[in-house]
Design a protein around this motif. Structure first.
Motif, PDB file in Angstrom:
ATOM      1  N   LEU A  14      10.829  -8.669  16.332  1.00  0.00           N
ATOM      2  CA  LEU A  14      10.513  -7.782  17.362  1.00  0.00           C
ATOM      3  C   LEU A  14       9.104  -7.589  17.434  1.00  0.00           C
ATOM      4  CD1 LEU A  14      13.378  -5.276  16.645  1.00  0.00           C
ATOM      5  CD2 LEU A  14      12.942  -6.579  18.482  1.00  0.00           C
ATOM      6  N   LEU A  15       8.315  -7.612  16.180  1.00  0.00           N
ATOM      7  CA  LEU A  15       6.850  -7.534  16.508  1.00  0.00           C
ATOM      8  C   LEU A  15       5.941  -8.671  16.368  1.00  0.00           C
ATOM      9  CD1 LEU A  15       6.899  -4.562  13.550  1.00  0.00           C
ATOM     10  CD2 LEU A  15       7.143  -4.579  16.186  1.00  0.00           C
ATOM     11  N   GLY A  16       6.624  -9.864  16.192  1.00  0.00           N
ATOM     12  CA  GLY A  16       5.768 -10.989  16.245  1.00  0.00           C
ATOM     13  C   GLY A  16       5.050 -11.432  14.853  1.00  0.00           C
ATOM     14  N   ALA A  17       4.254 -12.423  15.042  1.00  0.00           N
ATOM     15  CA  ALA A  17       3.357 -13.070  14.019  1.00  0.00           C
ATOM     16  C   ALA A  17       2.232 -12.193  13.459  1.00  0.00           C
ATOM     17  CB  ALA A  17       3.104 -14.320  14.069  1.00  0.00           C
ATOM     18  N   GLY A  18       1.833 -11.288  14.342  1.00  0.00           N
ATOM     19  CA  GLY A  18       0.404 -10.885  14.407  1.00  0.00           C
ATOM     20  C   GLY A  18       0.363  -9.876  13.141  1.00  0.00           C
ATOM     21  N   TYR A  19       1.448  -8.970  12.671  1.00  0.00           N
ATOM     22  CA  TYR A  19       1.183  -8.250  11.741  1.00  0.00           C
ATOM     23  C   TYR A  19       1.420  -8.955  10.347  1.00  0.00           C
ATOM     24  CZ  TYR A  19       1.969  -4.236  14.952  1.00  0.00           C
ATOM     25  OH  TYR A  19       2.166  -3.389  15.717  1.00  0.00           O
ATOM     26  N   ARG A  20       0.882  -8.277   9.280  1.00  0.00           N
ATOM     27  CA  ARG A  20       0.903  -9.008   7.807  1.00  0.00           C
ATOM     28  C   ARG A  20       1.303  -7.685   6.991  1.00  0.00           C
ATOM     29  NH1 ARG A  20      -4.550 -12.827   7.075  1.00  0.00           N
ATOM     30  NH2 ARG A  20      -3.940 -14.229   8.954  1.00  0.00           N
ATOM     31  N   LEU A  21       1.867  -8.030   5.847  1.00  0.00           N
ATOM     32  CA  LEU A  21       2.316  -7.024   4.773  1.00  0.00           C
ATOM     33  C   LEU A  21       1.726  -7.353   3.622  1.00  0.00           C
ATOM     34  CD1 LEU A  21       6.020  -7.614   5.355  1.00  0.00           C
ATOM     35  CD2 LEU A  21       4.953  -5.332   5.853  1.00  0.00           C
ATOM     36  N   PHE A  22       1.509  -6.090   2.934  1.00  0.00           N
ATOM     37  CA  PHE A  22       0.992  -6.334   1.514  1.00  0.00           C
ATOM     38  C   PHE A  22       2.195  -6.732   0.366  1.00  0.00           C
ATOM     39  CE2 PHE A  22      -1.872  -2.569   2.747  1.00  0.00           C
ATOM     40  CZ  PHE A  22      -3.041  -3.330   2.710  1.00  0.00           C
ATOM     41  N   TYR A  23       1.664  -7.493  -0.366  1.00  0.00           N
ATOM     42  CA  TYR A  23       2.426  -7.812  -1.640  1.00  0.00           C
ATOM     43  C   TYR A  23       3.338  -8.838  -1.270  1.00  0.00           C
ATOM     44  CZ  TYR A  23       0.534  -3.530  -2.917  1.00  0.00           C
ATOM     45  OH  TYR A  23      -0.283  -2.462  -3.072  1.00  0.00           O
ATOM     46  N   ALA A 363      -6.562 -12.529  -9.161  1.00  0.00           N
ATOM     47  CA  ALA A 363      -6.666 -11.167  -8.384  1.00  0.00           C
ATOM     48  C   ALA A 363      -5.367 -10.971  -7.565  1.00  0.00           C
ATOM     49  CB  ALA A 363      -7.823 -11.151  -7.469  1.00  0.00           C
ATOM     50  N   ALA A 364      -4.920 -11.954  -6.983  1.00  0.00           N
ATOM     51  CA  ALA A 364      -3.754 -11.858  -6.227  1.00  0.00           C
ATOM     52  C   ALA A 364      -2.425 -11.682  -7.250  1.00  0.00           C
ATOM     53  CB  ALA A 364      -3.012 -13.046  -5.532  1.00  0.00           C
ATOM     54  N   ALA A 365      -2.441 -12.294  -8.345  1.00  0.00           N
ATOM     55  CA  ALA A 365      -1.569 -12.118  -9.283  1.00  0.00           C
ATOM     56  C   ALA A 365      -1.392 -10.871  -9.979  1.00  0.00           C
ATOM     57  CB  ALA A 365      -1.707 -13.074 -10.693  1.00  0.00           C
ATOM     58  N   VAL A 366      -2.902 -10.336 -10.279  1.00  0.00           N
ATOM     59  CA  VAL A 366      -2.830  -8.898 -10.740  1.00  0.00           C
ATOM     60  C   VAL A 366      -2.314  -7.716  -9.680  1.00  0.00           C
ATOM     61  CG1 VAL A 366      -4.656  -7.065 -11.304  1.00  0.00           C
ATOM     62  CG2 VAL A 366      -4.813  -9.481 -12.443  1.00  0.00           C
ATOM     63  N   VAL A 367      -2.718  -7.992  -8.328  1.00  0.00           N
ATOM     64  CA  VAL A 367      -2.255  -7.043  -7.484  1.00  0.00           C
ATOM     65  C   VAL A 367      -0.811  -6.989  -7.312  1.00  0.00           C
ATOM     66  CG1 VAL A 367      -2.238  -6.640  -4.718  1.00  0.00           C
ATOM     67  CG2 VAL A 367      -4.505  -7.237  -5.976  1.00  0.00           C
ATOM     68  N   ASN A 368      -0.085  -8.243  -7.319  1.00  0.00           N
ATOM     69  CA  ASN A 368       1.356  -8.241  -7.422  1.00  0.00           C
ATOM     70  C   ASN A 368       1.931  -7.950  -8.557  1.00  0.00           C
ATOM     71  OD1 ASN A 368       2.161  -9.454  -4.456  1.00  0.00           O
ATOM     72  ND2 ASN A 368       0.575 -10.665  -5.259  1.00  0.00           N
ATOM     73  N   GLN A 369       1.467  -8.058  -9.723  1.00  0.00           N
ATOM     74  CA  GLN A 369       2.156  -7.604 -11.036  1.00  0.00           C
ATOM     75  C   GLN A 369       1.879  -5.884 -11.038  1.00  0.00           C
ATOM     76  OE1 GLN A 369       3.988  -8.792 -13.521  1.00  0.00           O
ATOM     77  NE2 GLN A 369       4.315 -10.479 -11.938  1.00  0.00           N
ATOM     78  N   ILE A 377      -2.615  -1.336  -5.628  1.00  0.00           N
ATOM     79  CA  ILE A 377      -3.927  -1.513  -5.377  1.00  0.00           C
ATOM     80  C   ILE A 377      -4.009  -2.764  -4.438  1.00  0.00           C
ATOM     81  CG2 ILE A 377      -4.775  -0.645  -7.657  1.00  0.00           C
ATOM     82  CD1 ILE A 377      -5.043  -3.804  -8.522  1.00  0.00           C
ATOM     83  N   SER A 378      -5.102  -3.275  -4.365  1.00  0.00           N
ATOM     84  CA  SER A 378      -5.389  -4.650  -3.269  1.00  0.00           C
ATOM     85  C   SER A 378      -6.357  -5.121  -3.598  1.00  0.00           C
ATOM     86  CB  SER A 378      -5.548  -3.908  -1.646  1.00  0.00           C
ATOM     87  OG  SER A 378      -5.758  -4.940  -0.796  1.00  0.00           O
ATOM     88  N   ALA A 379      -6.849  -6.146  -2.829  1.00  0.00           N
ATOM     89  CA  ALA A 379      -8.090  -7.240  -3.322  1.00  0.00           C
ATOM     90  C   ALA A 379      -9.012  -7.292  -2.105  1.00  0.00           C
ATOM     91  CB  ALA A 379      -7.728  -8.575  -3.778  1.00  0.00           C
ATOM     92  N   THR A 380     -10.213  -7.455  -2.209  1.00  0.00           N
ATOM     93  CA  THR A 380     -11.198  -7.794  -0.973  1.00  0.00           C
ATOM     94  C   THR A 380     -12.304  -8.679  -1.635  1.00  0.00           C
ATOM     95  OG1 THR A 380     -12.370  -6.410   0.476  1.00  0.00           O
ATOM     96  CG2 THR A 380     -12.627  -5.840  -2.022  1.00  0.00           C
ATOM     97  N   GLY A 381     -13.398  -8.737  -0.661  1.00  0.00           N
ATOM     98  CA  GLY A 381     -14.387  -9.748  -0.573  1.00  0.00           C
ATOM     99  C   GLY A 381     -14.077 -11.132  -0.030  1.00  0.00           C
TER     100      GLY A 381
END
Length: 416
Positions: A14-23, A363-369, A377-381
């Motif tokens: 319904l929302l299409g591909a433009g939205y993204r999710l965390f984790y 960083a991605a592994a830490v955020v998901n774990q 939390i999240s990641a940036t940069g």
């Protein structure tokens, strides 16, 4: 209630591909309270990421203010109403006397868009200067000066280095000088230097003492304005100074506000020097249908009142120091923690590999774990290797201890 799998499928359809999710395993919260989010099974998650609900999820004072005003009246700023005037009077007391005018919008994107329009109208110049991985919003004009979105930089935009205190201290002023010299050589002048005062998307940085003021003086000498983007850093997020720019003893020409201003209710704005507002008003009209409506103003007023009543600026200072000290101790144990930085309850933790190379995979592994263990939390940069920690301002010592303990467990698992 739909299963998470069905909800995800319906969302994509319904929302299409433009939205993204965390984790990797998307979160499905159904209730929020203070620093906690709860899923449908009743499991709670420590929210150490969401700087929108800055005074805590569903703060009762904010909820009550919204509901009470919504039940009475909600119009726009073409009618007289006490709410916007009362709020402006209270908010502007938190700014230097030189910054004494306010225009309200609905989002930080709109606020930055308006600030840019004002700068271009008043200076007569078009070029705006931003950092290389900045994020300032999603309108067409502002997206073109948000390189972190990946949409391409506009022709009237120039990029400079962020104040990377970890790898290149002082380098950003050299970068700014080069851009200003290049503009001068081509007969141009800047309209504005626009910076997020915590440099969130660039990697959570703080310029060295005096550098922010120098940057403002350089751009003004070249004919432009200095705009402080406080959408993420403002409203006591960085501690006692209340505003990110105040930490650097600089007075901007314009200040954009957003995200935490209404604790999740859409309200934002631009604060600045009256002479700029006057000159802009003589040249252009600005009206925002929902900006400054009574319900939004009551939400914003309640947030400001809560920050004072609960001493949340002081709390951000104390709890932020506790977190940074704890993270710095963990950095002595784990070589993958290259740097810990930030101010108040806005913290960046840079994860690196050999020779300080950015370690986005870790960083991605830490955020998901962390998410699987109940801490968000999240990641940036530009390399997505910097952990971004920015919990609600009501974060307490016990919450900080839980975050540090969980992070230590995750680092022991992933980078022993």
């Amino acid at each position: 209630m739909r299963s998470d799998q069905q909800l995800l499928a319906d969302r994509q359809r319904l929302l299409g591909a433009g939205y993204r999710l965390f984790y990797q395993n998307p979160l499905h919260p159904v209730r929020g309270e203070g620093v906690w989010l709860f899923d449908a099974d009743g499991r709670r998650y420590l929210d150490a990421y969401n700087n929108v609900a800055s005074v805590g999820h569903c703060h009762p004072q904010v909820v009550e203010a919204i509901a009470r005003q919504a039940a009475i009246l909600n119009t726009h700023t073409r009618y007289l109403h006490e709410a916007i005037v009362d709020y402006a009077g209270d908010l502007l007391q938190h700014f230097p006397a030189e910054l004494s005018n306010l225009t309200l919008t609905c989002s930080g994107s709109e606020a930055n868009d308006l600030a840019l329009r004002m700068a271009r109208a008043v200076t007569g110049n078009q070029v705006a200067i931003v950092t290389r991985w900045a994020y300032h919003g999603v309108t067409s004009a502002i997206a073109s000066m948000s390189p972190s979105l990946g949409v391409g930089v506009g022709q009237d935009i120039r990029l400079i280095d962020a104040p990377d205190s970890y790898r290149q201290p002082g380098g950003w002023l050299v970068s700014l000088r080069a851009v200003l010299d290049e503009l001068a050589a081509s007969g141009q002048s800047p309209a504005a230097l626009l910076v997020d005062t915590i440099f969130s998307s660039d990697g959570v940085f703080s310029p060295q003492a005096g550098e922010m003021r120098q940057a403002a003086e350089m751009v003004r000498a070249a004919g432009g304005l200095f705009i402080a983007d406080e959408v993420q850093a403002g409203f006591a997020r960085t501690g006692n100074a209340f505003w990110g720019f105040a930490r650097h003893q600089v007075i901007p020409d314009l200040v954009s506000l957003g995200k935490p201003m209404g604790n999740g209710h859409p309200v934002a704005g631009v604060v600045g020097r009256p002479a700029i507002f006057q000159a802009f008003g003589e040249r252009q009209r600005y009206f925002n249908t929902f900006g400054g409506n009574p319900v939004s103003c009551k939400a914003a007023q309640a947030v400001l009142d809560v920050i004072h009543a609960e001493q949340l600026a002081e709390n951000a200072e104390v709890q932020g120091s506790f977190l940074r000290e704890g993270l710095s101790r963990l950095a002595q144990r784990y070589a993958a923690i290259g740097d810990v930085r930030g101010a108040g309850l806005f913290i960046g933790v840079e994860l690196v590999g050999a020779s300080q190379t950015p370690n986005a995979t870790l960083a991605a592994a830490v955020v998901n774990q962390m998410r699987e263990r109940g801490v968000l939390i999240s990641a940036t940069g530009p390399h997505s290797n910097i952990l971004k920690i920015r919990p609600p301002l009501v974060f307490a010592r016990e919450h900080g201890e839980l975050l540090l303990d969980t992070f230590s467990q995750v680092m022991a698992q992933l980078s022993p």
